[in-house]
Design a protein around this motif. Structure first.
Motif: not given
Ligand code: LLP
Length: 432
Positions: A201-203, A278-280, A376-378
């Protein structure tokens, strides 16, 4: 930590006045601190120093070409979820062998494109997808590098829309089916099994669920070892949270330690050569961007005060979609008494708000507001709803600033549209 600061009463991004940028480029305007992005990347990458790892920036967080170019120059790989993101990553200079392809719905065309350029691996999310990848690879005479995204069934304690590691979510394959899935993959000669992947998940603010997911992954890894698989990559996804309000997300170093501690053991045994992926996304760009918007009108009615700004939910949808908190401040502080107000956009939806009952220093029409945490996500989730052009984007580094994307024009908004005259012109006597 970011480089947006008040110098006196006025907000600056690094050494550049936000007011000046708003005057030059108009509003709404995304402003990014490139120094902050560089710093975030360095700190995140540095947290894993000493172990074999690859940081694959999740392009979906912010797909602005210049930002990806900057990250590519620093050695980042990419986590992509579409052919568009693949082409973008390559255009920005990310080598194909540093790209991982995630997502539940990869099409045969996307798979083919990724195979042709030779990406690092496909994170496979279902057995049906596995068969399609095997088929596409077989027909192009290639071996597709695959890993399974397993769903560890842990509750990441985040917003339900961005929780992906629960067994009820559409993502990945259940832990309990993983062995069968790997066995099937071993039978397909056009596939090379290279890794294992998970993203819960995220956040993410709590380290508990991350630790739990890693422990489950580790247990699965020993079972997979018994099958005879040799996994080179261990992809732990992205998701590290950031501070929007009062959250206290872990430092990247603590995050890295938690992951390493949970996985310890497999490293010393079979997988000294395993590379951690890592996929940040958010943690790299989230607090490196703001959305600057101008107050159009203020009005008070039925005991409520509204501040109507020129940015809308089409520019930044997070508050409308997730009820998320974004910090909002006046670009130029005047010392006016604090007032409670709803800060809303011009879009014709009641969901078009950035804040409700927010205490903010008294604003006047014409004032500029900065919406923080918009990197991010803007822009990546921006749309043309209400025929509104996507905002311009500017990057700042030290005293320098440059346009990263210009505001869309009306002509660009309709350039792909067609009016099929022959179909639309009504002909005498012809009944529909
Ligand atoms: N890897 C995968 C497989 C993912 O699905 C995601 C995000 C990430 C990496 C990156 O996650 P991060 O490090 O950015 O948390 N639109 C939402 C967030 C959706 C995240 C989708 N997947 C928001 O604005 O909070």
């Amino acid at each position: 930590m970011n480089y947006f600061r008040y110098s006196g009463d006025t907000l600056a991004c690094e050494d550049v006045d936000i007011e000046r940028l708003a005057q030059k480029y108009g509003t709404p305007l995304y402003v990014y601190s490139l120094g902050t992005i560089k710093r975030h990347y360095r700190v995140f990458d540095g947290a894993f120093e000493g172990i074999d790892h690859l940081v694959c920036y999740a392009i979906k967080a912010n797909p602005t070409l210049a930002l990806i170019y900057l990250l590519a120059k620093m050695g980042a790989g990419a986590d992509i979820v579409s052919k568009g993101e693949l082409l973008l990553a390559l255009k920005a200079g990310i080598p194909a062998d540093r790209i991982v392809f995630s997502g539940v719905g990869k099409t045969p065309e996307e798979i083919k494109a990724a195979l042709e350029v030779g990406i690092l691996m496909f994170n496979v999310e279902s057995l049906s997808e596995l068969e399609v990848i095997a088929d596409v690879a077989g027909r192009s005479g290639k071996k597709a590098p695959v890993s399974f995204r397993v769903n560890p069934d842990v509750d990441p304690k985040t917003h339900p829309y961005v929780a992906t590691g629960l067994k009820t979510s559409k993502f990945g394959i259940p832990m309990g089916s993983a062995l069968e899935a790997y066995k099937r993959a071993m039978q397909l000669p056009s596939l090379e099994i290279v890794g294992i992947d998970c993203h819960i998940g995220s956040q993410l603010i709590n380290l508990g669920p991350i630790k739990e997911a890693m422990l489950r992954l580790k247990a699965l890894l020993s079972e997979l070892k018994a099958l005879g698989t040799k996994l080179r990559y261990l992809d732990v996804g992205g998701g590290l949270g950031i501070r929007y309000d009062q959250e206290e997300p872990p430092e990247p170093s603590t995050y890295a330690e938690t992951i390493q501690a949970a996985l310890r053991g497999i490293e010393s045994k079979e997988s000294a050569k395993q590379t951690l992926i890592l996929e940040p996304g958010r943690v790299i760009v989230g607090n490196a961007g703001i959305l600057v918007t101008r107050v159009l009108y203020t009005k008070s009615q039925e005991g409520k005060r509204f501040v109507v700004v020129d940015a809308g939910m089409n520019d930044l949808i997070r508050p409308a979609l997730y009820g998320s908190f974004q910090r909002i401040e006046k670009v130029k502080k005047t010392g006016a008494p604090v007032q409670k107000a709803d800060i809303v956009g011009p879009v014709c939806e009641s969901g078009d708000f950035f804040a409700k009952d927010r205490e903010i220093e008294g604003v006047q029409e014409g004032d500029l507001l900065a919406i923080f945490g918009a990197g991010a996500y803007g822009v990546s989730m921006a749309s043309n709803y209400n025929m509104r052009p996507k905002p311009a984007q500017v990057g700042v580094l030290g005293k320098g600033e440059a346009l990263l994307s210009k505001r869309q024009t009306f002509e660009e908004l309709i350039q792909d549209e067609v009016v099929p005259m022959a179909l639309l012109e009504e002909k005498e006597g012809v009944q529909p």
